[in-house]
Design a protein around this motif. Structure first.
Motif, PDB file in Angstrom:
ATOM      1  N   LEU A  60      -5.111  28.506  -2.430  1.00  0.00           N
ATOM      2  CA  LEU A  60      -5.052  29.590  -1.455  1.00  0.00           C
ATOM      3  C   LEU A  60      -4.221  30.752  -1.978  1.00  0.00           C
ATOM      4  O   LEU A  60      -4.557  31.923  -1.758  1.00  0.00           O
ATOM      5  CB  LEU A  60      -4.481  29.083  -0.129  1.00  0.00           C
ATOM      6  N   LEU A  61      -3.142  30.449  -2.674  1.00  0.00           N
ATOM      7  CA  LEU A  61      -2.326  31.511  -3.252  1.00  0.00           C
ATOM      8  C   LEU A  61      -3.112  32.249  -4.336  1.00  0.00           C
ATOM      9  O   LEU A  61      -3.058  33.483  -4.426  1.00  0.00           O
ATOM     10  CB  LEU A  61      -1.037  30.931  -3.824  1.00  0.00           C
ATOM     11  N   SER A  62      -3.858  31.506  -5.145  1.00  0.00           N
ATOM     12  CA  SER A  62      -4.699  32.132  -6.166  1.00  0.00           C
ATOM     13  C   SER A  62      -5.769  32.999  -5.516  1.00  0.00           C
ATOM     14  O   SER A  62      -6.088  34.083  -6.006  1.00  0.00           O
ATOM     15  CB  SER A  62      -5.356  31.050  -7.035  1.00  0.00           C
ATOM     16  N   LEU A  63      -6.308  32.523  -4.407  1.00  0.00           N
ATOM     17  CA  LEU A  63      -7.327  33.289  -3.680  1.00  0.00           C
ATOM     18  C   LEU A  63      -6.767  34.611  -3.188  1.00  0.00           C
ATOM     19  O   LEU A  63      -7.409  35.667  -3.317  1.00  0.00           O
ATOM     20  CB  LEU A  63      -7.828  32.464  -2.490  1.00  0.00           C
ATOM     21  N   ALA A  64      -5.578  34.587  -2.631  1.00  0.00           N
ATOM     22  CA  ALA A  64      -5.006  35.782  -2.014  1.00  0.00           C
ATOM     23  C   ALA A  64      -4.407  36.753  -3.032  1.00  0.00           C
ATOM     24  O   ALA A  64      -4.316  37.960  -2.758  1.00  0.00           O
ATOM     25  CB  ALA A  64      -3.926  35.369  -1.005  1.00  0.00           C
ATOM     26  N   GLU A 115       0.038  31.892   5.329  1.00  0.00           N
ATOM     27  CA  GLU A 115       1.201  31.787   4.452  1.00  0.00           C
ATOM     28  C   GLU A 115       0.864  32.266   3.040  1.00  0.00           C
ATOM     29  O   GLU A 115       1.666  32.946   2.389  1.00  0.00           O
ATOM     30  CB  GLU A 115       1.709  30.346   4.418  1.00  0.00           C
ATOM     31  N   ALA A 116      -0.331  31.921   2.555  1.00  0.00           N
ATOM     32  CA  ALA A 116      -0.744  32.380   1.229  1.00  0.00           C
ATOM     33  C   ALA A 116      -0.856  33.897   1.195  1.00  0.00           C
ATOM     34  O   ALA A 116      -0.443  34.546   0.223  1.00  0.00           O
ATOM     35  CB  ALA A 116      -2.073  31.736   0.847  1.00  0.00           C
ATOM     36  N   ALA A 117      -1.408  34.489   2.261  1.00  0.00           N
ATOM     37  CA  ALA A 117      -1.523  35.949   2.322  1.00  0.00           C
ATOM     38  C   ALA A 117      -0.150  36.601   2.300  1.00  0.00           C
ATOM     39  O   ALA A 117       0.074  37.585   1.580  1.00  0.00           O
ATOM     40  CB  ALA A 117      -2.292  36.352   3.581  1.00  0.00           C
ATOM     41  N   ARG A 118       0.789  36.056   3.066  1.00  0.00           N
ATOM     42  CA  ARG A 118       2.141  36.624   3.093  1.00  0.00           C
ATOM     43  C   ARG A 118       2.813  36.504   1.726  1.00  0.00           C
ATOM     44  O   ARG A 118       3.438  37.457   1.232  1.00  0.00           O
ATOM     45  CB  ARG A 118       2.991  35.921   4.156  1.00  0.00           C
ATOM     46  N   THR A 119       2.688  35.339   1.109  1.00  0.00           N
ATOM     47  CA  THR A 119       3.319  35.120  -0.191  1.00  0.00           C
ATOM     48  C   THR A 119       2.742  36.048  -1.255  1.00  0.00           C
ATOM     49  O   THR A 119       3.464  36.557  -2.116  1.00  0.00           O
ATOM     50  CB  THR A 119       3.136  33.653  -0.627  1.00  0.00           C
ATOM     51  N   ALA A 120       1.429  36.287  -1.179  1.00  0.00           N
ATOM     52  CA  ALA A 120       0.760  37.140  -2.164  1.00  0.00           C
ATOM     53  C   ALA A 120       0.920  38.629  -1.867  1.00  0.00           C
ATOM     54  O   ALA A 120       0.493  39.463  -2.657  1.00  0.00           O
ATOM     55  CB  ALA A 120      -0.726  36.784  -2.233  1.00  0.00           C
TER      56      ALA A 120
END
Length: 302
Positions: A54-58, A92-97
Motif C-alpha cells: 500500500l505504501l508503494s502504491l501511494a 495510513e499509506a496515503a498519509r505516510t506517502a
C-alpha cells in the motif's frame, strides 16, 4: 497526474482504468495476482492487508481512489476486515506517502447502517476517511450496471425467460459504470466544491426507478416483455439462506444482502447530488441497458 487505485481489477476498477487511459492519466493499481502489461498502468502486487504494498502504491501519487471492498462476507468480522480495517490501511499509506487527495467509494447502504453488516461496515469506513486529515470526498454509488458486472447480470439472465423477480415494492437509483468511473477520476483532482463532501450520484432520473420499472427496462434491453413480481421479504430471506447453503462464499444472494435489498428507498438523495458544473451522467439508462445486454451476448454470457 498519477492516481493510485485499489480495486483496479474489479468491475468498477476496470472501468476507471479504461477511462484513465482515454484521459491520458497514469495509474498505479493494486493487484493480488500478476496482470498483463497495460499502457499507462503500473501494477503493484499486494492487497489491503499488505502495508508495504500500500505504501508503494501511494508513493509519488497525486491522489488515491479507494474502490476495493467486501460486498459478501461469511460473518461480521469479514466485512470489518475488508471495509474498515482495509480502509484504515489505505488511509495510513496515503498519509505516510504524503498524498493529500483521497476519494473513497462507499455505498448507499452506508445510509442505513442498521440494516446489514455490509452497510454498517461501509458507514464505519466513511468515518475513517472523514477523520483522516486528508482532503477527502466520499462517493456512495447506487446500483451500478454495465459491461463486466456480475450482480445486475442476474436480472438480465432472468429476463431471458420473461420473469424478473424483484424485492418488495420500492424505488432505487442506478448508474452506468462508465459514468461512475468518470466521476471518480474527476474527483481525483483537488476541487474545492468536492472537498469534505459525500456525493450520491445517479443516472439523472429524478426519484429513481420503481423496482417494476427497472425490471421492465431490463426486459426491453433483452427484447422481452417481462413479468416482475415483487418477492415478499420472508421468501427473499429464505432464498438467501438457501443460496448461502448451496453456493457458500460464491452466493450472490446472501442473508446480509437480502436484508438491505428489502429496504424500500435506495434513491440517491438530491441534497447529495454532484454539482452540475462538476459532473453529470452521460449514459441514458435505457440505451445503457441495451448496450450492456449486447456486451453480455458478445461475451457469451447470455
Amino acid at each position: 497526474m498519477i492516481v493510485a487505485v485499489t480495486g483496479g481489477t474489479g468491475f468498477v476498477g476496470q472501468a476507471v482504468l479504461d477511462a484513465a487511459g482515454s484521459a491520458g492519466l497514469s495509474i498505479k493499481a493494486l493487484t493480488r495476482r500478476d496482470q498483463d502489461e497495460r499502457e499507462g498502468v503500473e501494477w503493484v502486487r499486494g492487497d489491503l492487508s499488505a502495508n508495504d504494498a500500500l505504501l508503494s502504491l501511494a508513493r509519488d501519487a497525486d491522489a488515491v481512489v479507494h474502490i476495493a471492498g467486501v460486498v459478501n462476507a461469511p460473518d461480521t468480522q469479514g466485512f470489518v476486515d475488508g471495509n474498515v480495517t482495509g480502509t484504515q490501511a489505505v488511509v495510513e499509506a496515503a498519509r505516510t506517502a504524503g498524498v493529500k487527495r483521497f476519494v473513497h467509494v462507499s455505498s448507499l447502504a452506508a445510509r442505513e447502517p442498521g440494516l446489514s453488516d455490509y452497510g454498517h461496515s461501509k458507514r464505519l469506513s466513511e468515518e475513517v476517511v472523514q477523520t483522516s486529515g486528508l482532503d477527502w470526498t466520499i462517493v456512495r454509488p447506487p446500483a451500478v450496471y454495465g459491461p463486466r458486472d456480475t450482480d445486475i447480470f442476474e436480472l438480465f439472465k432472468a429476463a431471458r425467460w420473461g420473469v424478473v423477480p424483484m424485492p418488495p415494492p420500492g424505488r432505487a437509483s442506478i448508474i452506468h459504470v462508465d459514468d461512475l468511473a468518470g466521476l471518480l477520476l474527476t474527483l481525483a483532482k483537488p476541487i474545492e466544491a468536492a472537498s469534505a463532501r459525500i456525493f450520491e450520484p445517479d443516472d439523472g432520473l429524478e426519484g429513481g426507478w420503481s423496482h417494476g420499472e427497472l425490471a421492465r427496462a431490463i426486459g426491453e434491453a433483452m427484447g422481452r416483455r417481462v413479468w416482475a413480481p415483487n418477492v415478499p421479504r420472508s421468501i427473499l430471506l429464505g432464498a438467501a439462506r438457501i443460496d448461502r447453503a448451496l453456493r457458500g462464499a460464491k452466493a450472490k444472494l446472501t442473508p446480509d444482502r437480502a436484508s438491505y435489498m428489502v429496504h424500500p428507498d435506495w434513491v440517491s438523495e438530491p441534497g447529495r447530488a454532484v454539482p452540475h458544473g462538476l459532473w453529470a451522467a452521460q449514459v441514458k439508462t435505457r440505451q445503457g441497458l441495451a448496450d450492456t445486454a449486447k456486451w453480455y451476448r458478445g461475451q457469451g454470457w447470455l
